[in-house]
Write a protein that holds these residues in place. Structure first.
Motif, PDB file in Angstrom:
ATOM      1  N   MET A   1       1.574   4.450  16.956  1.00  0.00           N
ATOM      2  CA  MET A   1       1.218   4.492  15.524  1.00  0.00           C
ATOM      3  C   MET A   1      -0.144   4.371  15.203  1.00  0.00           C
ATOM      4  O   MET A   1      -0.723   3.646  15.659  1.00  0.00           O
ATOM      5  CB  MET A   1       2.530   3.495  14.508  1.00  0.00           C
ATOM      6  N   PHE A   2      -0.662   5.682  14.409  1.00  0.00           N
ATOM      7  CA  PHE A   2      -2.012   5.915  14.169  1.00  0.00           C
ATOM      8  C   PHE A   2      -2.280   4.624  12.673  1.00  0.00           C
ATOM      9  O   PHE A   2      -1.276   3.802  12.487  1.00  0.00           O
ATOM     10  CB  PHE A   2      -2.217   7.245  13.149  1.00  0.00           C
ATOM     11  N   ASP A   3      -3.184   4.182  13.498  1.00  0.00           N
ATOM     12  CA  ASP A   3      -3.817   3.285  12.560  1.00  0.00           C
ATOM     13  C   ASP A   3      -4.012   2.928  10.696  1.00  0.00           C
ATOM     14  O   ASP A   3      -4.136   2.077  10.271  1.00  0.00           O
ATOM     15  CB  ASP A   3      -6.024   2.463  13.225  1.00  0.00           C
ATOM     16  N   LYS A   4      -4.344   4.453  11.063  1.00  0.00           N
ATOM     17  CA  LYS A   4      -4.801   4.286   9.058  1.00  0.00           C
ATOM     18  C   LYS A   4      -3.069   3.941   8.814  1.00  0.00           C
ATOM     19  O   LYS A   4      -3.055   3.341   7.746  1.00  0.00           O
ATOM     20  CB  LYS A   4      -5.502   5.626   9.006  1.00  0.00           C
ATOM     21  N   THR A   5      -2.040   5.034   9.262  1.00  0.00           N
ATOM     22  CA  THR A   5      -0.764   5.000   8.623  1.00  0.00           C
ATOM     23  C   THR A   5      -0.507   3.614   8.771  1.00  0.00           C
ATOM     24  O   THR A   5       0.274   3.336   8.478  1.00  0.00           O
ATOM     25  CB  THR A   5      -0.172   5.857  10.033  1.00  0.00           C
ATOM     26  N   TYR A   6      -0.870   2.646   9.938  1.00  0.00           N
ATOM     27  CA  TYR A   6      -0.090   1.659   9.808  1.00  0.00           C
ATOM     28  C   TYR A   6      -0.646   0.523   9.373  1.00  0.00           C
ATOM     29  O   TYR A   6       0.313  -0.328   8.199  1.00  0.00           O
ATOM     30  CB  TYR A   6      -0.397   0.899  11.044  1.00  0.00           C
ATOM     31  N   ARG A   7      -2.369   0.932   8.325  1.00  0.00           N
ATOM     32  CA  ARG A   7      -2.970  -0.639   7.637  1.00  0.00           C
ATOM     33  C   ARG A   7      -2.162  -0.047   6.592  1.00  0.00           C
ATOM     34  O   ARG A   7      -2.099  -0.383   5.693  1.00  0.00           O
ATOM     35  CB  ARG A   7      -4.195   0.093   8.148  1.00  0.00           C
ATOM     36  N   GLN A   8      -1.924   1.322   6.269  1.00  0.00           N
ATOM     37  CA  GLN A   8      -1.441   1.792   4.857  1.00  0.00           C
ATOM     38  C   GLN A   8       0.191   1.250   4.752  1.00  0.00           C
ATOM     39  O   GLN A   8       0.126   0.808   3.230  1.00  0.00           O
ATOM     40  CB  GLN A   8      -1.268   3.589   4.926  1.00  0.00           C
ATOM     41  N   ARG A   9       0.906   1.524   5.390  1.00  0.00           N
ATOM     42  CA  ARG A   9       1.892   0.884   5.569  1.00  0.00           C
ATOM     43  C   ARG A   9       2.453  -0.630   5.328  1.00  0.00           C
ATOM     44  O   ARG A   9       3.153  -1.517   4.287  1.00  0.00           O
ATOM     45  CB  ARG A   9       2.795   1.269   6.567  1.00  0.00           C
ATOM     46  N   LEU A  10       1.712  -1.191   6.044  1.00  0.00           N
ATOM     47  CA  LEU A  10       1.183  -2.738   6.244  1.00  0.00           C
ATOM     48  C   LEU A  10       0.971  -3.415   4.510  1.00  0.00           C
ATOM     49  O   LEU A  10       1.503  -4.189   3.410  1.00  0.00           O
ATOM     50  CB  LEU A  10       0.395  -3.270   7.136  1.00  0.00           C
ATOM     51  N   GLU A  11      -0.543  -2.436   4.059  1.00  0.00           N
ATOM     52  CA  GLU A  11      -1.090  -3.025   2.782  1.00  0.00           C
ATOM     53  C   GLU A  11       0.413  -3.323   1.828  1.00  0.00           C
ATOM     54  O   GLU A  11       0.078  -3.443   0.556  1.00  0.00           O
ATOM     55  CB  GLU A  11      -1.478  -2.370   2.399  1.00  0.00           C
ATOM     56  N   ALA A  12       1.017  -1.897   1.876  1.00  0.00           N
ATOM     57  CA  ALA A  12       1.941  -1.622   0.824  1.00  0.00           C
ATOM     58  C   ALA A  12       2.887  -2.704   1.046  1.00  0.00           C
ATOM     59  O   ALA A  12       3.368  -3.266  -0.171  1.00  0.00           O
ATOM     60  CB  ALA A  12       2.746  -0.469   0.573  1.00  0.00           C
ATOM     61  N   ASP A  13       3.281  -3.048   1.945  1.00  0.00           N
ATOM     62  CA  ASP A  13       4.175  -3.943   2.596  1.00  0.00           C
ATOM     63  C   ASP A  13       3.888  -5.852   2.107  1.00  0.00           C
ATOM     64  O   ASP A  13       4.741  -6.334   1.382  1.00  0.00           O
ATOM     65  CB  ASP A  13       4.844  -4.506   3.782  1.00  0.00           C
ATOM     66  N   LEU A  14       2.581  -6.216   1.896  1.00  0.00           N
ATOM     67  CA  LEU A  14       1.717  -6.907   1.921  1.00  0.00           C
ATOM     68  C   LEU A  14       2.386  -7.038   0.287  1.00  0.00           C
ATOM     69  O   LEU A  14       2.460  -8.435  -0.347  1.00  0.00           O
ATOM     70  CB  LEU A  14       0.642  -7.424   2.658  1.00  0.00           C
ATOM     71  N   ALA A  15       1.446  -6.038  -0.279  1.00  0.00           N
ATOM     72  CA  ALA A  15       1.707  -6.156  -1.944  1.00  0.00           C
ATOM     73  C   ALA A  15       2.981  -6.215  -2.180  1.00  0.00           C
ATOM     74  O   ALA A  15       2.972  -7.304  -3.564  1.00  0.00           O
ATOM     75  CB  ALA A  15       0.911  -4.964  -2.622  1.00  0.00           C
ATOM     76  N   ARG A  16       4.236  -5.782  -1.922  1.00  0.00           N
ATOM     77  CA  ARG A  16       5.380  -5.715  -2.341  1.00  0.00           C
ATOM     78  C   ARG A  16       5.594  -7.636  -1.366  1.00  0.00           C
ATOM     79  O   ARG A  16       6.491  -7.722  -2.698  1.00  0.00           O
ATOM     80  CB  ARG A  16       6.493  -4.797  -1.904  1.00  0.00           C
ATOM     81  N   TRP A  17       5.891  -8.129  -1.264  1.00  0.00           N
ATOM     82  CA  TRP A  17       5.694  -9.375  -0.281  1.00  0.00           C
ATOM     83  C   TRP A  17       5.000  -9.686  -1.708  1.00  0.00           C
ATOM     84  O   TRP A  17       5.691 -11.162  -1.680  1.00  0.00           O
ATOM     85  CB  TRP A  17       5.667  -9.788   1.200  1.00  0.00           C
ATOM     86  N   GLU A  18       4.318  -9.740  -1.778  1.00  0.00           N
ATOM     87  CA  GLU A  18       3.422 -10.737  -2.346  1.00  0.00           C
ATOM     88  C   GLU A  18       4.496 -11.232  -3.979  1.00  0.00           C
ATOM     89  O   GLU A  18       4.136 -11.766  -4.545  1.00  0.00           O
ATOM     90  CB  GLU A  18       1.930 -10.987  -2.827  1.00  0.00           C
ATOM     91  N   ALA A  19       4.511  -9.483  -4.227  1.00  0.00           N
ATOM     92  CA  ALA A  19       4.776  -9.215  -5.849  1.00  0.00           C
ATOM     93  C   ALA A  19       6.224  -9.923  -5.528  1.00  0.00           C
ATOM     94  O   ALA A  19       6.495 -11.252  -6.711  1.00  0.00           O
ATOM     95  CB  ALA A  19       4.560  -8.338  -6.423  1.00  0.00           C
ATOM     96  N   ASP A  20       7.167  -9.941  -4.699  1.00  0.00           N
ATOM     97  CA  ASP A  20       8.398 -11.000  -4.934  1.00  0.00           C
ATOM     98  C   ASP A  20       8.751 -11.807  -4.381  1.00  0.00           C
ATOM     99  O   ASP A  20       9.444 -13.034  -4.278  1.00  0.00           O
ATOM    100  CB  ASP A  20       9.098  -9.784  -3.704  1.00  0.00           C
ATOM    101  N   GLY A  21       7.384 -13.216  -3.884  1.00  0.00           N
ATOM    102  CA  GLY A  21       7.100 -14.475  -3.766  1.00  0.00           C
ATOM    103  C   GLY A  21       8.000 -14.590  -2.417  1.00  0.00           C
ATOM    104  O   GLY A  21       7.792 -15.578  -1.878  1.00  0.00           O
ATOM    105  N   VAL A  22       7.440 -13.345  -1.506  1.00  0.00           N
ATOM    106  CA  VAL A  22       7.952 -13.752  -0.421  1.00  0.00           C
ATOM    107  C   VAL A  22       6.828 -13.692   0.892  1.00  0.00           C
ATOM    108  O   VAL A  22       6.875 -14.951   1.466  1.00  0.00           O
ATOM    109  CB  VAL A  22       8.456 -12.115   0.813  1.00  0.00           C
TER     110      VAL A  22
END
Length: 423
Positions: free
Chosen positions: A1-22
């Motif tokens: 997986m390309f580094d830029k794509t992976y980081r963008q997906r990880l950042e989106a997942d982290l933001a969602r997980w933080e918002a959900d309290g996970v």
């Protein structure tokens, strides 16, 4: 997986997980801090700089070529050396300032000037008329530049020159395998492994194709089916890629995953060629023999064995299906000689099953390129079966209908076997 794509997906997942309290904010921050720094991307200034450097290099070569006869021999040689020295000096200057892309470009330009120098000096001093030998010398120089500077562009120049060299040698001596290129390719693969570079891995995977294609088109071997030779090369590339990726090393994982992706696409193309070339859409040979070269059979079997070994190490069902896809494509060619009066429904079924296995394999292992390769191969095989020259179209439609019913039954069985989360 390309580094830029992976980081963008990880950042989106982290933001969602933080918002959900996970995930707690502190844990999310720790994950972000644990990531390595981002590599510098290619911006507009870098693109303009690359274009400018290429234009300057082209202008230099055109100027020297235009005034070649008017320049003294010693001055000609000095100009060529000066071009390489300037390119290397600029590359070192850019590298010292962490401008890796521009440094890579300078090394690539230096390798190109080196090749032009070989051609011009050979013309100037009336050296031997061995053009292939000149390409080999150019390749050696470009590989040396890549080894010293880590330039992916110089590696690409070296691989292109080596590919031209091996194609010319195969044409000159079509009754002998040109194995020296395999050694050159292994050196390039070792560089890609040492650099842990995805770009270099793609270059190395692509560089293997000219040798296999040129070797498969040697018509002097009566009875040899080019599509089978190509399928053997695809099988070895696919299986070896899976086996390398199974090794416990991030470098091996990156190199092996790229090789397996190219192997999957090559296998799909080989399946399409088996239908089109064997069924008289394109006539490659006139002989009735179905025998294949022993070395090609060994390579194909090695690809199956390596894929099975990888499946045993990783315990992935998808890789087991990948091995089945390789084996089915290899089996389809020998059972279907080109001079057969009728049609081989067994070969049709084997190729369709192989592409279906490839699609399911990619889905089980979550490898999107493998899924795409399987779908493209499926489309090509169906198109080849439908639009073949000989045979009854009614029988073909009946065969495709039966194959469709079998695929639906297989899907129903999978739906019951797989857990709900994996469907």
């Amino acid at each position: 997986m390309f580094d830029k794509t992976y980081r963008q997906r990880l950042e989106a997942d982290l933001a969602r997980w933080e918002a959900d309290g996970v995930v707690a904010p502190a844990a999310a921050a720790a994950i972000r801090n644990a990531l390595p720094p981002r590599t510098a991307g290619i911006n507009i200034a870098v693109v303009v700089g690359i274009v400018g450097g290429l234009l300057i290099a082209a202008a230099f070569l055109a100027f020297v070529a235009a005034h070649w006869t008017e320049i003294a021999r010693l001055a000609r040689f000095a100009i060529l050396l000066a071009g390489m020295v300037i390119a290397g000096g600029l590359g070192a200057w850019f590298a010292a300032r962490q401008r890796t892309i521009l440094a890579d470009l300078c090394a690539s330009i230096g390798a190109i000037i080196f090749g032009a120098g070989i051609a011009l000096v050979g013309q100037m001093y009336h050296l031997g008329d061995d053009f292939a030998g000149g390409m080999l010398l150019w390749s050696v120089g470009a590989f040396a530049a890549a080894l010293l500077t880590g330039s992916r562009g110089a590696l690409a120049v070296g691989l292109v020159a080596a590919s031209i060299w091996t194609c010319m040698r195969i044409t000159d001596a079509s009754d002998v395998l040109h194995l020296p290129y395999v050694l050159v390719w292994l050196i390039a693969a070792a560089l890609a492994f040492a650099w842990n570079s995805r770009v270099a891995a793609h270059l190395v995977a692509l560089a293997l194709l000219p040798w296999w294609i040129a070797t498969s088109l040697r018509f002097e071997f009566e009875g040899t089916q080019p599509s089978f030779v190509l399928a053997s090369g695809a099988a070895l590339l696919f299986g070896a890629g899976l086996a390398i990726a199974a090794a416990p090393s991030p470098r091996a994982l990156r190199l092996g995953s790229v090789l397996s992706i190219h192997g999957a696409f090559s296998l799909a193309i080989a399946a399409f060629l088996e239908v089109t070339t064997v069924d008289d859409l394109v006539r490659f040979r006139e002989g009735s023999l179905a025998g294949q070269p022993l070395w090609a059979i060994v390579c194909g079997n090695a690809g199956v064995i390596l894929a099975l070994a990888s499946a045993a190490i990783t315990r992935r069902a998808g890789e087991l299906l990948a091995a089945a896809a390789i084996a089915l494509v290899l089996l389809a060619a020998p059972v279907w000689p080109a001079s057969m009066a009728g049609e081989s429904w067994l070969a049709y079924a084997a190729l369709l099953a192989a592409m279906l296995c490839l699609v399911v394999s990619g889905m089980l292992d979550d490898v999107r390129p493998r899924i795409v390769a399987g779908w493209l191969g499926m489309a090509g095989v169906i198109a080849g079966i439908t639009w073949a020259v000989k045979g009854s179209l009614l029988r073909r439609s009946a065969f495709l209908a039966v194959a469709g019913v079998a695929a639906v039954a297989f899907a129903t069985a999978l739906n019951r076997m797989l857990p709900r989360a994996g469907r």
